[in-house]
Design an enzyme around this catalytic site. Structure first.
Site, PDB file in Angstrom:
ATOM      1  N   GLU A 126      -4.030   1.067  -5.652  1.00 15.25           N
ATOM      2  CA  GLU A 126      -3.075   0.102  -6.356  1.00 15.25           C
ATOM      3  C   GLU A 126      -3.195   0.377  -7.802  1.00 15.25           C
ATOM      4  O   GLU A 126      -4.058   0.772  -8.470  1.00 15.25           O
ATOM      5  CB  GLU A 126      -3.558  -1.288  -6.007  1.00 15.25           C
ATOM      6  CG  GLU A 126      -3.403  -1.744  -4.522  1.00 15.25           C
ATOM      7  CD  GLU A 126      -2.203  -1.793  -3.867  1.00 15.25           C
ATOM      8  OE1 GLU A 126      -1.076  -1.546  -4.439  1.00 15.25           O
ATOM      9  OE2 GLU A 126      -2.031  -1.950  -2.741  1.00 15.25           O
ATOM     10  N   CYS A 156       0.890  -1.144   0.010  1.00 16.49           N
ATOM     11  CA  CYS A 156      -0.084  -0.055   0.001  1.00 16.49           C
ATOM     12  C   CYS A 156       0.811   1.277  -0.228  1.00 16.49           C
ATOM     13  O   CYS A 156       1.491   1.482   0.880  1.00 16.49           O
ATOM     14  CB  CYS A 156      -0.995  -0.043   1.178  1.00 16.49           C
ATOM     15  SG  CYS A 156      -1.900   1.399   1.279  1.00 16.49           S
TER      16      CYS A 156
END
Length: 234
Positions: A106, A2
């Site tokens: 993402e 992340c």
């Protein structure tokens, strides 16, 4: 992993949702939170069942580090190995925290390009990443508090884009995760699992998210992939 996330709620809403108070730092809604930047972190008082919120830098610096050069590489900690890594072993046992968010990003490879996606819980509700924190004293003798987000294998939704995802904790797990009296790593590690994909959604977003300087709502608005591809190849 992340590497970017969103926290677009106002300060008061964040405090109310996480049942905390006493946040002295200023906060404005953020749509493109990036590594090393200051972020809100929630901890529990070591002697009282009271939650506190404060600001730390995203990118953990172990208390024993000689300098801060490794902070960018410490924005995430793999939940499977955190208990064995010197930088994360003690924080997992003694210094756990929640890192508030309402979305994360993402990138999915598409040929030579990477298309960003936004992931949300339900329709963009607040949630808490499982985090670790530590304190480090710089050369001037000032304490700097930093944090890292734990990651795990992806659920069915996240797996369509990336091979890792951040650990999102169920709200019912917050007390156990934050409890400073809980030092059994095996017990807390059982919380570090993929979030239920049925309670999440994802959608492609603008390439604006690629640039840290961009931090407006337009960073996370849905886009049509056909339009993105036309701009790339026209």
């Amino acid at each position: 992993m992340c590497g970017r996330y969103r926290l677009s709620r106002r300060k008061q809403i964040i405090e109310e949702y996480f049942d905390t108070s006493g946040w002295q730092d200023d906060w404005s809604p953020r749509y493109n939170v990036a590594p090393t930047q200051p972020v809100p972190v929630i901890r529990q008082h070591p002697k009282e069942p009271v939650r506190h919120i404060s600001t730390m830098h995203w990118g953990l610096i172990p208390h024993w580090a000689k300098d801060s050069s490794g902070a960018v590489s410490m924005i995430n900690a793999r939940s499977e190995t955190a208990s064995m890594k010197p930088a994360f072993r003690d924080p997992l046992k003694f210094r756990r925290c929640l890192i508030p968010a309402d979305g994360f990003y993402e990138w999915k490879r598409a040929g030579t390009a990477k298309q960003p996606y936004c992931f949300e819980v339900n329709e963009g509700e607040l949630f808490g990443f499982a985090g670790l924190w530590d304190g480090w004293k710089n050369a001037e003798g000032h304490w700097i508090k930093t944090c890292s987000i734990l990651t795990t294998v992806p659920n069915a939704l996240a797996a369509t884009v990336h091979d890792r995802m951040p650990v999102i904790l169920d709200r019912e797990s917050y007390d156990l995760w934050l409890d400073p009296g809980m030092t059994d790593v095996q017990v807390v590690s059982e919380l570090l699992k993929p979030y239920d994909a049925r309670l999440m959604r994802s959608y492609p977003i603008s390439m604006r998210i690629n640039h840290v300087a961009n931090d407006g709502e337009e960073c996370c608005l849905p886009v049509e992939l056909a339009q993105v591809q036309n701009r790339l190849f026209s």
